[in-house]
Design a protein around this motif. Structure first.
Motif, PDB file in Angstrom:
ATOM      1  N   GLU A  64       0.841  -1.214   0.000  1.00 22.30           N
ATOM      2  CA  GLU A  64       0.000   0.000   0.000  1.00 22.30           C
ATOM      3  C   GLU A  64       0.867   1.253   0.000  1.00 22.30           C
ATOM      4  O   GLU A  64       0.578   2.228  -0.692  1.00 22.30           O
ATOM      5  N   GLN A  65       1.954   1.207   0.802  1.00 25.82           N
ATOM      6  CA  GLN A  65       2.806   2.406   0.890  1.00 25.82           C
ATOM      7  C   GLN A  65       3.577   2.612  -0.411  1.00 25.82           C
ATOM      8  O   GLN A  65       3.741   3.738  -0.868  1.00 25.82           O
ATOM      9  N   LEU A  66       4.050   1.513  -1.010  1.00 23.19           N
ATOM     10  CA  LEU A  66       4.821   1.636  -2.255  1.00 23.19           C
ATOM     11  C   LEU A  66       3.952   2.139  -3.403  1.00 23.19           C
ATOM     12  O   LEU A  66       4.421   2.863  -4.279  1.00 23.19           O
ATOM     13  N   THR A  67       2.685   1.742  -3.392  1.00 25.60           N
ATOM     14  CA  THR A  67       1.804   2.123  -4.504  1.00 25.60           C
ATOM     15  C   THR A  67       0.988   3.364  -4.186  1.00 25.60           C
ATOM     16  O   THR A  67       0.183   3.816  -4.995  1.00 25.60           O
ATOM     17  N   GLY A  68       1.209   3.920  -3.003  1.00 24.46           N
ATOM     18  CA  GLY A  68       0.516   5.152  -2.638  1.00 24.46           C
ATOM     19  C   GLY A  68      -0.961   4.955  -2.411  1.00 24.46           C
ATOM     20  O   GLY A  68      -1.746   5.893  -2.519  1.00 24.46           O
ATOM     21  N   THR A  69      -1.374   3.728  -2.111  1.00 28.76           N
ATOM     22  CA  THR A  69      -2.804   3.487  -1.905  1.00 28.76           C
ATOM     23  C   THR A  69      -3.145   3.387  -0.424  1.00 28.76           C
ATOM     24  O   THR A  69      -4.258   3.050  -0.067  1.00 28.76           O
ATOM     25  N   ASN A  70      -2.149   3.685   0.436  1.00 30.90           N
ATOM     26  CA  ASN A  70      -2.397   3.631   1.876  1.00 30.90           C
ATOM     27  C   ASN A  70      -3.164   4.873   2.298  1.00 30.90           C
ATOM     28  O   ASN A  70      -2.630   5.979   2.326  1.00 30.90           O
ATOM     29  N   LYS A  71      -4.442   4.691   2.594  1.00 26.10           N
ATOM     30  CA  LYS A  71      -5.248   5.852   2.995  1.00 26.10           C
ATOM     31  C   LYS A  71      -5.485   5.839   4.502  1.00 26.10           C
ATOM     32  O   LYS A  71      -6.377   6.500   5.005  1.00 26.10           O
ATOM     33  N   GLN A  72      -4.694   5.024   5.203  1.00 28.24           N
ATOM     34  CA  GLN A  72      -4.903   4.927   6.641  1.00 28.24           C
ATOM     35  C   GLN A  72      -4.165   6.055   7.365  1.00 28.24           C
ATOM     36  O   GLN A  72      -3.696   6.998   6.768  1.00 28.24           O
ATOM     37  N   ALA A  73      -4.065   5.899   8.677  1.00 28.22           N
ATOM     38  CA  ALA A  73      -3.397   6.915   9.488  1.00 28.22           C
ATOM     39  C   ALA A  73      -1.936   7.047   9.065  1.00 28.22           C
ATOM     40  O   ALA A  73      -1.404   6.189   8.366  1.00 28.22           O
ATOM     41  N   LEU A  74      -1.275   8.111   9.485  1.00 28.87           N
ATOM     42  CA  LEU A  74       0.139   8.327   9.172  1.00 28.87           C
ATOM     43  C   LEU A  74       0.979   7.146   9.611  1.00 28.87           C
ATOM     44  O   LEU A  74       1.835   6.670   8.888  1.00 28.87           O
ATOM     45  N   ASP A  75       0.713   6.667  10.831  1.00 26.49           N
ATOM     46  CA  ASP A  75       1.468   5.540  11.354  1.00 26.49           C
ATOM     47  C   ASP A  75       0.559   4.312  11.372  1.00 26.49           C
ATOM     48  O   ASP A  75      -0.461   4.313  12.057  1.00 26.49           O
ATOM     49  N   THR A  76       0.934   3.310  10.593  1.00 26.77           N
ATOM     50  CA  THR A  76       0.135   2.084  10.561  1.00 26.77           C
ATOM     51  C   THR A  76       0.848   1.004  11.365  1.00 26.77           C
ATOM     52  O   THR A  76       1.965   0.602  11.021  1.00 26.77           O
ATOM     53  N   LEU A  77       0.224   0.578  12.444  1.00 28.91           N
ATOM     54  CA  LEU A  77       0.819  -0.474  13.274  1.00 28.91           C
ATOM     55  C   LEU A  77       0.545  -1.812  12.613  1.00 28.91           C
ATOM     56  O   LEU A  77      -0.603  -2.141  12.326  1.00 28.91           O
ATOM     57  N   VAL A  78       1.599  -2.555  12.353  1.00 27.94           N
ATOM     58  CA  VAL A  78       1.417  -3.842  11.676  1.00 27.94           C
ATOM     59  C   VAL A  78       0.683  -4.799  12.605  1.00 27.94           C
ATOM     60  O   VAL A  78       0.847  -4.765  13.830  1.00 27.94           O
ATOM     61  N   ASN A  79      -0.179  -5.616  12.010  1.00 30.11           N
ATOM     62  CA  ASN A  79      -1.006  -6.534  12.790  1.00 30.11           C
ATOM     63  C   ASN A  79      -0.167  -7.752  13.183  1.00 30.11           C
ATOM     64  O   ASN A  79      -0.221  -8.809  12.555  1.00 30.11           O
ATOM     65  N   TYR A  80       0.648  -7.591  14.217  1.00 31.53           N
ATOM     66  CA  TYR A  80       1.562  -8.663  14.631  1.00 31.53           C
ATOM     67  C   TYR A  80       1.846  -8.522  16.112  1.00 31.53           C
ATOM     68  O   TYR A  80       2.331  -7.470  16.556  1.00 31.53           O
ATOM     69  N   ASP A  81       1.541  -9.529  16.881  1.00 28.50           N
ATOM     70  CA  ASP A  81       1.855  -9.494  18.311  1.00 28.50           C
ATOM     71  C   ASP A  81       3.290  -9.952  18.519  1.00 28.50           C
ATOM     72  O   ASP A  81       3.664 -11.034  18.070  1.00 28.50           O
ATOM     73  N   HIS A  82       4.063  -9.129  19.202  1.00 28.18           N
ATOM     74  CA  HIS A  82       5.443  -9.531  19.481  1.00 28.18           C
ATOM     75  C   HIS A  82       5.430 -10.799  20.328  1.00 28.18           C
ATOM     76  O   HIS A  82       4.655 -10.890  21.298  1.00 28.18           O
ATOM     77  N   PRO A  83       6.271 -11.792  19.981  1.00 29.44           N
ATOM     78  CA  PRO A  83       6.262 -13.052  20.736  1.00 29.44           C
ATOM     79  C   PRO A  83       6.384 -12.839  22.243  1.00 29.44           C
ATOM     80  O   PRO A  83       5.790 -13.576  23.027  1.00 29.44           O
ATOM     81  N   ALA A  84       7.142 -11.815  22.653  1.00 27.22           N
ATOM     82  CA  ALA A  84       7.356 -11.591  24.084  1.00 27.22           C
ATOM     83  C   ALA A  84       6.056 -11.207  24.797  1.00 27.22           C
ATOM     84  O   ALA A  84       5.959 -11.349  26.013  1.00 27.22           O
ATOM     85  N   THR A  85       5.089 -10.686  24.040  1.00 30.88           N
ATOM     86  CA  THR A  85       3.843 -10.236  24.679  1.00 30.88           C
ATOM     87  C   THR A  85       2.776 -11.335  24.667  1.00 30.88           C
ATOM     88  O   THR A  85       1.723 -11.171  25.249  1.00 30.88           O
ATOM     89  N   ARG A  86       3.074 -12.445  23.959  1.00 30.39           N
ATOM     90  CA  ARG A  86       2.076 -13.520  23.914  1.00 30.39           C
ATOM     91  C   ARG A  86       2.126 -14.323  25.213  1.00 30.39           C
ATOM     92  O   ARG A  86       3.208 -14.710  25.661  1.00 30.39           O
ATOM     93  N   SER A  87       1.009 -14.537  25.772  1.00 30.72           N
ATOM     94  CA  SER A  87       0.945 -15.238  27.054  1.00 30.72           C
ATOM     95  C   SER A  87       1.404 -16.682  26.890  1.00 30.72           C
ATOM     96  O   SER A  87       0.973 -17.386  25.991  1.00 30.72           O
ATOM     97  N   LYS A  88       2.339 -17.093  27.732  1.00 32.42           N
ATOM     98  CA  LYS A  88       2.839 -18.460  27.655  1.00 32.42           C
ATOM     99  C   LYS A  88       2.174 -19.333  28.711  1.00 32.42           C
ATOM    100  O   LYS A  88       2.244 -20.535  28.685  1.00 32.42           O
ATOM    101  N   VAL A  89       1.558 -18.673  29.673  1.00 32.92           N
ATOM    102  CA  VAL A  89       0.937 -19.407  30.776  1.00 32.92           C
ATOM    103  C   VAL A  89      -0.579 -19.264  30.626  1.00 32.92           C
ATOM    104  O   VAL A  89      -1.076 -18.146  30.467  1.00 32.92           O
ATOM    105  N   PRO A  90      -1.329 -20.362  30.663  1.00 35.02           N
ATOM    106  CA  PRO A  90      -2.785 -20.231  30.557  1.00 35.02           C
ATOM    107  C   PRO A  90      -3.331 -19.380  31.700  1.00 35.02           C
ATOM    108  O   PRO A  90      -2.867 -19.511  32.827  1.00 35.02           O
ATOM    109  N   ALA A  91      -4.277 -18.533  31.386  1.00 36.64           N
ATOM    110  CA  ALA A  91      -4.834 -17.627  32.398  1.00 36.64           C
ATOM    111  C   ALA A  91      -5.589 -18.410  33.473  1.00 36.64           C
ATOM    112  O   ALA A  91      -6.112 -19.464  33.209  1.00 36.64           O
TER     113      ALA A  91
END
Lengths: 91, 365
Positions: A64-91
């Motif tokens: 989207e950014q390369l083709t100029g079709t990104n009409k979202q906010a200035l900063d687009t947070l990629v949809n990816y949870d950092h492994p460190a933030t994923r719960s390893k212990v069942p709640a």
């Protein structure tokens, strides 16, 4: 950013810790509206497989950014949870 | 490019110390401590002194400060110096400090925006130290000394307010306590060797500032144990190198701050400063084989290539060559020295205090 300034399509990728610095750098180059692709910080503890996973999640936004079709906010947070933030212990 | 801003903006605020401090705090223009309000009269007193002593005018540009690449004009430096609590006589030192951190070799952009706990450390040499009462003895990096405390603070405020908005420069992992007031002067009277500025080619009566991209200092506590130069050298050497000292990773310029008593023991033992550097370079080493494999990825590519086929017993030095190590003599009585690792990819920068016409500045009595 310098390439973008020269008219070469780019996708600017920063990690969350450097988001404000990236905005400042864009402003310095008088590109206040330059879109940024923001990925979770840090990057240096990702395994090669996790990097591939992150790249796949970021891919649509990069296009989207390369083709100029990104009409979202200035900063687009990629949809990816950092492994460190994923719960390893069942709640 | 935008045209340079040749004067500092003027604000109209309620005439109360509390209101002004609240406004500066809320607009992220301070280090969190109260400031002296930079009124037009106070800033004008600073710029008038600078013009009279050095010939620089209020709108003259000293350099640009990363990451914002703000124009460091005399008037803006003066406003930050007022805020820090400086006297006008401190301005020549502050201007030289700003010029040094603006030097691309110092790599201020990286110092201000990386996660490394680094803070520019000015080391001041020459007659200006006594003229403005910079501390070089007891508690030299500490508080309770107006020139030392406020010059260091003024430089930090310049970096915040001219060099970059808070938020982009606040990501040092833990930070650096010295970010409030990092500034020291060499104890030239008790230095048995040439002081730093003379070693770097300036005359003893020139006032000079050297900016170090310094990480937090580690105390080398010999506590009077070493009675010979060789004993002390071995103590120093084995206290400086460790795996987590980034200076082992490649082309850095580590700083060794020797207390006068240590410097004297070494000099009386027949060692020149260059010989001390060579000893430290040869013996402050960690065996290549003891470095965890993962840590090696932090090494510079040049060094990794060089070390690739080395024996495990090879000693990895803390600098590329002996002369990259910086040694200064500072402090009061006691047998405690300091080892300061420095940021890689940033070089220390030495700047003499000059008038606008390029002639060396001597403070008038």
């Amino acid at each position: 950013m310098y390439l973008e300034k020269r008219g070469v399509p780019t996708s600017t990728v920063v990690s969350t810790a450097f988001r404000v610095h990236g905005r400042l750098a864009a402003k310095n180059l008088q590109m206040d509206n330059l879109p940024q692709l923001v990925v979770p910080h840090p990057l240096n503890d990702l395994t090669p497989d996790e990097v591939r996973e992150l790249a796949r999640a970021a891919y649509p936004v990069v296009i989207e950014q390369l083709t100029g079709t990104n009409k979202q906010a200035l900063d687009t947070l990629v949809n990816y949870d950092h492994p460190a933030t994923r719960s390893k212990v069942p709640a | 490019m935008n045209a340079p801003l040749t004067e500092a903006p003027v604000l109209d605020l309620e005439d109360s110390w509390e209101a002004i401090n609240e406004w500066f705090l809320n607009n992220d223009l301070t280090d969190g401590l109260p400031i002296v309000p930079p009124t037009e009269a106070r800033v004008a007193a600073m710029t008038a002194y600078v013009e009279r002593e050095l010939g620089w005018k209020a709108g003259d540009v000293i350099g640009t400060l990363a990451p914002k690449h703000g124009q460091a004009i005399i008037e803006k430096i003066a406003a930050n110096a007022v805020m820090a609590g400086c006297k006008p006589e401190y301005m020549p030192v502050i201007i030289a400090c700003v010029k040094a951190v603006a030097d691309p070799k110092f790599n201020l952009d990286a110092v201000q925006t990386s996660t490394h706990n680094t803070s520019p450390l000015p080391i001041v040499n020459g007659p200006v130290c006594k003229a403005i009462d910079l501390n070089c003895g007891y508690n030299h990096t500490g508080s309770r000394w107006r020139a030392t405390s406020t010059i260091g603070r003024a430089l930090q405020l310049c970096m915040i307010n001219i060099g970059g908005t808070p938020g982009s420069i606040n990501i040092h992992t833990q930070g650096h306590i010295a970010r409030f007031e990092h500034c020291i002067a060499e104890n030239e009277d008790e230095n048995p060797w040439q002081p730093l500025h003379v070693e770097r080619g300036y005359t003893a009566d020139t006032s000079v500032v050297t900016l170090i991209p310094a990480c937090p200092a580690a105390m080398i506590d010999d506590n009077g144990g070493s009675q010979t130069a060789k004993d002390l050298l071995r103590t120093l050497a084995s206290s400086i190198a460790y795996v987590g000292n980034r200076n082992t990773n490649g082309e850095g310029q580590p700083l060794l701050i020797l207390c006068p008593q240590h410097a004297r023991l070494l000099a009386n033992g027949g060692y020149s400063k260059a010989e001390v550097k060579r000893f430290i370079w040869e013996f402050a080493r960690i065996p290549f084989g003891s470095i965890p494999r993962g840590n090696l990825t932090s090494f510079s590519k040049k060094l990794l290539k060089q070390y690739a086929d080395f024996e495990p017993a090879f000693g990895v030095p803390i600098a590329d060559k002996p002369d990259d190590i910086v040694i200064v003599v500072m402090g009061g009585t006691g047998t405690h020295s300091l080892s300061v690792q420095t940021r890689l990819a940033s070089e220390n920068v030495t700047v003499p205090i000059l008038r606008r016409d390029g002639s060396p500045w001597q403070q008038q009595p």
